[in-house]
Design a protein around this motif. Structure first.
Motif, PDB file in Angstrom:
ATOM      1  N   LEU A 119       0.842  -1.196   0.000  1.00 50.64           N
ATOM      2  CA  LEU A 119       0.000   0.000   0.000  1.00 50.64           C
ATOM      3  C   LEU A 119       0.877   1.246   0.000  1.00 50.64           C
ATOM      4  O   LEU A 119       1.652   1.462   0.929  1.00 50.64           O
ATOM      5  CB  LEU A 119      -0.908   0.000   1.234  1.00 50.64           C
ATOM      6  N   CYS A 120       0.783   2.050  -1.065  1.00 56.63           N
ATOM      7  CA  CYS A 120       1.519   3.311  -1.163  1.00 56.63           C
ATOM      8  C   CYS A 120       0.617   4.480  -0.751  1.00 56.63           C
ATOM      9  O   CYS A 120      -0.591   4.453  -0.947  1.00 56.63           O
ATOM     10  CB  CYS A 120       2.011   3.559  -2.581  1.00 56.63           C
ATOM     11  N   LYS A 121       1.252   5.508  -0.222  1.00 51.34           N
ATOM     12  CA  LYS A 121       0.551   6.730   0.176  1.00 51.34           C
ATOM     13  C   LYS A 121       1.342   7.922  -0.346  1.00 51.34           C
ATOM     14  O   LYS A 121       2.576   7.927  -0.281  1.00 51.34           O
ATOM     15  CB  LYS A 121       0.452   6.786   1.704  1.00 51.34           C
ATOM     16  N   ARG A 122       0.652   8.910  -0.864  1.00 57.84           N
ATOM     17  CA  ARG A 122       1.308  10.124  -1.342  1.00 57.84           C
ATOM     18  C   ARG A 122       0.402  11.316  -1.077  1.00 57.84           C
ATOM     19  O   ARG A 122      -0.801  11.163  -0.871  1.00 57.84           O
ATOM     20  CB  ARG A 122       1.604  10.033  -2.841  1.00 57.84           C
ATOM     21  N   SER A 123       0.982  12.493  -1.063  1.00 59.94           N
ATOM     22  CA  SER A 123       0.179  13.698  -0.892  1.00 59.94           C
ATOM     23  C   SER A 123      -0.736  13.881  -2.088  1.00 59.94           C
ATOM     24  O   SER A 123      -0.410  13.460  -3.204  1.00 59.94           O
ATOM     25  CB  SER A 123       1.081  14.928  -0.744  1.00 59.94           C
ATOM     26  N   GLN A 124      -1.898  14.483  -1.834  1.00 61.15           N
ATOM     27  CA  GLN A 124      -2.787  14.748  -2.960  1.00 61.15           C
ATOM     28  C   GLN A 124      -2.080  15.671  -3.935  1.00 61.15           C
ATOM     29  O   GLN A 124      -1.160  16.402  -3.580  1.00 61.15           O
ATOM     30  CB  GLN A 124      -4.090  15.375  -2.489  1.00 61.15           C
ATOM     31  N   THR A 125      -2.503  15.620  -5.170  1.00 57.91           N
ATOM     32  CA  THR A 125      -1.796  16.356  -6.200  1.00 57.91           C
ATOM     33  C   THR A 125      -2.803  17.004  -7.129  1.00 57.91           C
ATOM     34  O   THR A 125      -3.995  16.724  -7.064  1.00 57.91           O
ATOM     35  CB  THR A 125      -0.886  15.400  -6.993  1.00 57.91           C
ATOM     36  N   CYS A 126      -2.333  17.893  -7.957  1.00 52.93           N
ATOM     37  CA  CYS A 126      -3.184  18.451  -9.005  1.00 52.93           C
ATOM     38  C   CYS A 126      -3.199  17.470 -10.177  1.00 52.93           C
ATOM     39  O   CYS A 126      -2.145  17.013 -10.627  1.00 52.93           O
ATOM     40  CB  CYS A 126      -2.661  19.808  -9.463  1.00 52.93           C
ATOM     41  N   VAL A 127      -4.388  17.171 -10.658  1.00 50.53           N
ATOM     42  CA  VAL A 127      -4.558  16.263 -11.794  1.00 50.53           C
ATOM     43  C   VAL A 127      -5.380  17.001 -12.839  1.00 50.53           C
ATOM     44  O   VAL A 127      -6.452  17.528 -12.541  1.00 50.53           O
ATOM     45  CB  VAL A 127      -5.267  14.965 -11.371  1.00 50.53           C
ATOM     46  N   ASP A 128      -4.881  17.032 -14.078  1.00 52.95           N
ATOM     47  CA  ASP A 128      -5.606  17.803 -15.081  1.00 52.95           C
ATOM     48  C   ASP A 128      -6.721  16.972 -15.717  1.00 52.95           C
ATOM     49  O   ASP A 128      -6.926  15.807 -15.381  1.00 52.95           O
ATOM     50  CB  ASP A 128      -4.654  18.384 -16.137  1.00 52.95           C
ATOM     51  N   ILE A 129      -7.426  17.604 -16.635  1.00 53.86           N
ATOM     52  CA  ILE A 129      -8.629  17.002 -17.205  1.00 53.86           C
ATOM     53  C   ILE A 129      -8.311  15.744 -18.013  1.00 53.86           C
ATOM     54  O   ILE A 129      -9.181  14.902 -18.245  1.00 53.86           O
ATOM     55  CB  ILE A 129      -9.366  18.050 -18.079  1.00 53.86           C
ATOM     56  N   LYS A 130      -7.048  15.585 -18.413  1.00 53.51           N
ATOM     57  CA  LYS A 130      -6.628  14.394 -19.150  1.00 53.51           C
ATOM     58  C   LYS A 130      -5.860  13.411 -18.262  1.00 53.51           C
ATOM     59  O   LYS A 130      -5.166  12.542 -18.739  1.00 53.51           O
ATOM     60  CB  LYS A 130      -5.789  14.800 -20.362  1.00 53.51           C
TER      61      LYS A 130
END
Length: 256
Positions: free
Chosen positions: A185-196
């Protein structure tokens, strides 16, 4: 380009001719739908993303895989976060390495053995420092693949596939030989994800996931901020049309 953001506004163009502009999109408050890449689960309580990797790897290889996606093996800051993890359906497939109704994942703790007399005595530690407030697991169940020479064991979180067991939060902690292969199980900070579905770096412009492909925002701490909406002209010579959901100001004419 200097066009007024109102419907059917007349303006005086060069040479005195009158031009008419029609706006199609009007900026509205936007709710952003996801803050994690596809395949990751978002938890608002920690502003983090989580993903189970099903390919069986030993603990050290799992650590490197998580680091390659800007994350780490998961540790937990509060009981609510752990309950969120246990309640998820992780799209598990047949190729996992344990019984079908039980799932074990490497997570970011290690059990340090301090005494091997009649019973194994030791304590849990966070494998990689840096996380501020992290709770430590209770006494573990010791795995069957232990080596007598190993003084450090690695943590596996066992959860259950059946919905009734999953939603009751039943789980177990195992201290296992770090070279055994397991899902993780990996965990990472939330990120910006674009429309694509591309990941966007801090400070860059992007169009976030949502209903408006004409929105341009700045990525700041994993959130879209300072958003500006472009307004589109109605396509000329077309009475009925459909807007492209992923391209700004791109239309398909539906006229016969």
């Amino acid at each position: 380009h200097g066009k007024e953001n109102v419907d059917s506004r007349h303006s005086r163009g060069r040479g005195g001719e009158t031009t008419r502009f029609h706006t199609v999109n009007v900026a509205q408050p936007v709710r952003f739908s996801r803050k994690c890449p596809t395949g990751w689960h978002h938890y608002e309580g920690t502003a983090s993303c989580y993903r189970v990797y099903l390919n069986g790897e030993n603990y050290w290889d799992a650590v490197q895989t998580c680091q390659r996606v800007n994350g780490s093996l998961a540790t937990f800051t509060a009981d609510q976060e752990l309950r969120f993890i246990l309640a998820q359906e992780w799209d598990l497939e047949e190729k996992t390495f344990v019984r079908k109704d039980q799932r074990r994942f490497w997570v970011g703790y290690q059990y340090v053995i301090t005494n091997r007399n009649h019973s194994l005595e030791g304590h849990w530690e966070v494998a990689y420092k840096g996380s501020s407030e992290v709770f430590l697991p209770p006494d573990p169940i010791f795995g069957t693949a232990m080596s007598e020479n190993e003084n450090v064991l690695c943590a596996q979180l066992q959860c259950f596939h059946f919905p009734t067991l999953r939603h009751h939060g039943l789980h177990s902690w195992y201290a296992e030989n770090c070279y055994e292969k397991s899902s993780f199980l990996c965990k990472r900070s939330q990120t910006c994800v674009d429309i694509k579905d591309n990941i966007v770096d801090e400070g860059y412009y992007f169009t976030p996931k949502g209903n408006d492909p004409c929105l341009s925002c700045t990525c700041h701490n994993g959130e879209p901020e300072m958003c500006v909406a472009a307004l589109c002209e109605r396509p000329q010579g077309c009475q009925q049309y459909r807007k492209d959901p992923k391209e700004c100001c791109k239309f398909t004419c539906l006229d016969p």
